[in-house]
Design an enzyme around this catalytic site. Structure first.
Site, mmCIF file in Angstrom:
data_model
loop_
_atom_site.group_PDB
_atom_site.id
_atom_site.type_symbol
_atom_site.label_atom_id
_atom_site.label_comp_id
_atom_site.label_asym_id
_atom_site.label_seq_id
_atom_site.Cartn_x
_atom_site.Cartn_y
_atom_site.Cartn_z
ATOM 1 N N LYS A 51 0.834 -1.208 0.000
ATOM 2 C CA LYS A 51 0.000 0.000 0.000
ATOM 3 C C LYS A 51 0.871 1.262 0.000
ATOM 4 O O LYS A 51 0.606 2.217 -0.720
ATOM 5 C CB LYS A 51 -0.949 -0.014 1.206
ATOM 6 C CG LYS A 51 -2.054 -1.061 1.052
ATOM 7 C CD LYS A 51 -2.866 -1.304 2.321
ATOM 8 C CE LYS A 51 -3.880 -2.436 2.075
ATOM 9 N NZ LYS A 51 -4.712 -2.753 3.245
ATOM 10 N N GLN A 95 -4.959 -1.283 9.417
ATOM 11 C CA GLN A 95 -4.799 -2.610 8.809
ATOM 12 C C GLN A 95 -5.412 -3.690 9.702
ATOM 13 O O GLN A 95 -5.159 -3.719 10.904
ATOM 14 C CB GLN A 95 -3.294 -2.881 8.562
ATOM 15 C CG GLN A 95 -3.000 -4.179 7.835
ATOM 16 C CD GLN A 95 -3.567 -4.238 6.414
ATOM 17 O OE1 GLN A 95 -3.666 -3.221 5.729
ATOM 18 N NE2 GLN A 95 -3.947 -5.422 5.976
ATOM 19 N N ASP A 118 -11.231 2.857 3.666
ATOM 20 C CA ASP A 118 -11.546 1.437 3.523
ATOM 21 C C ASP A 118 -13.050 1.225 3.369
ATOM 22 O O ASP A 118 -13.484 0.123 3.029
ATOM 23 C CB ASP A 118 -11.071 0.668 4.761
ATOM 24 C CG ASP A 118 -9.770 -0.092 4.519
ATOM 25 O OD1 ASP A 118 -9.577 -0.567 3.397
ATOM 26 O OD2 ASP A 118 -8.970 -0.204 5.465
HETATM 27 N N1 GUN Z 1 -7.014 -6.765 5.795
HETATM 28 C C1 GUN Z 1 -7.328 -7.525 4.717
HETATM 29 N N2 GUN Z 1 -7.891 -6.764 3.759
HETATM 30 C C2 GUN Z 1 -7.934 -5.507 4.230
HETATM 31 C C3 GUN Z 1 -8.401 -4.276 3.688
HETATM 32 O O1 GUN Z 1 -8.920 -4.180 2.576
HETATM 33 N N3 GUN Z 1 -8.256 -3.202 4.500
HETATM 34 C C4 GUN Z 1 -7.710 -3.277 5.738
HETATM 35 N N4 GUN Z 1 -7.632 -2.167 6.464
HETATM 36 N N5 GUN Z 1 -7.276 -4.395 6.269
HETATM 37 C C5 GUN Z 1 -7.384 -5.504 5.513
#
Ligand code: GUN
Length: 295
Positions: A51, A95, A118
């Protein structure tokens, strides 16, 4: 055929980068994403790194918040609230999964909805259901983008979504039933009886279970479109890391044969990251009082 995520994710990131440059010219700052990572889950560490790399590609600043595994609920909420107040932060990503002692729903609910890139907060999930302007979660958004990129029609189609998570299954089912998509969706889960029946009837199957090879090619139509959301680590002694990545879907021909399949890795995962970049730009623009199209 294979529905690679490489080209569509690159095209989305290229577009975000160009618009981020316009944003910077207009507002004398870059869009900024705060990346909150508590603990040291190895899979999460890889996602977080990807990311941040995408931010750099897209001319988006990232503010890295690395926290100890044993951070208290109060400290973490305090950190999120500080980011909510921070004028230069446009998007906040916490996350997941969080360390076991923390309640994910509670922590997510502390994120300001306008910074919830998100799309996990109740506010943004509500916007999705009422088809109002909000922030749409990244994996479902990435799935729609990949379907559009490869010209896959959803209107009038039978779509079987496997998995009812708040992150993927439920929001993608809601998006596909919107008036702009017009699909007929069956949402299957661990307690569904006769899932085989729904799978065999589906023109498009979305596998979001999180279990390696849980769905096999014998279970779907011979020319089905299969969107594989799973990224599962399975032991593999031939790999330096000791594991290989496998999707939720198992198929025999490398090119998918008559099926159209998103590969793992290199499929939906890339789209999730690119969509996060787009959401950060959208959120930055809205915080400055404009829409992306007005840049
Ligand atoms: N963990 C697995 N997929 C995601 C996601 O799309 N966003 C976040 N914040 N954590 C995750």
């Amino acid at each position: 055929m294979l529905l690679s995520g490489k080209e569509p994710s690159q095209s989305l990131k290229d577009s975000v980068r160009e618009k981020s440059k316009l944003f910077e010219q207009k507002f004398s700052r870059k869009p900024c994403l705060a990346v909150v990572f508590a603990g040291n889950n190895p899979a999460s560490a890889v996602y977080v790194r990807n990311k941040k790399k995408a931010c750099e590609e897209c001319q988006i600043d990232h503010l890295d918040i690395n926290l100890e595994e044993d951070i208290s609920r109060e400290e973490l909420i305090g950190k999120v609230e500080e980011l909510n107040r921070d004028e230069k932060v446009d998007g906040i990503l916490v996350q997941l999964p969080l360390p076991k002692h923390l309640n994910e729903t509670e922590i997510i609910s502390c994120i300001a909805p306008e910074k919830d890139v998100d799309g996990f907060t109740n506010y943004n999930l509500g916007c999705l259901l009422s088809e109002e302007k909000g922030l749409v979660s990244c994996t479902p958004k990435g799935i729609l983008y990949i379907l559009d990129y490869y010209g896959i029609e959803t209107s009038g189609k039978n779509i079987c979504v496997m998995g009812r998570s708040r992150i993927v299954g439920k929001p993608i089912a809601a998006l596909l039933t919107q008036k702009s998509r017009n699909a007929t969706v069956t949402l299957c889960h661990s307690k569904t009886e006769n899932a085989e029946f729904y799978l065999k009837n589906a023109d498009i199957v979305i596998c979001a279970i999180g279990k390696a090879h849980a769905v096999t090619e014998e279970m779907v139509k011979e020319d089905a479109v299969v969107i594989d959301v799973g990224i599962n680590r399975v032991p593999d002694a031939s790999k330096k890391s000791g594991y290989a990545l496998q999707g939720d879907f198992c198929y025999s021909r490398e090119d998918g044969g008559k099926l159209s399949v998103t590969p793992v890795p290199g499929g939906v995962g890339l789209m999730t990251v690119a969509s996060l970049m787009e959401n950060t730009l959208i959120s930055a623009c809205r915080r400055m009082g404009i829409e992306v199209e007005e840049l």
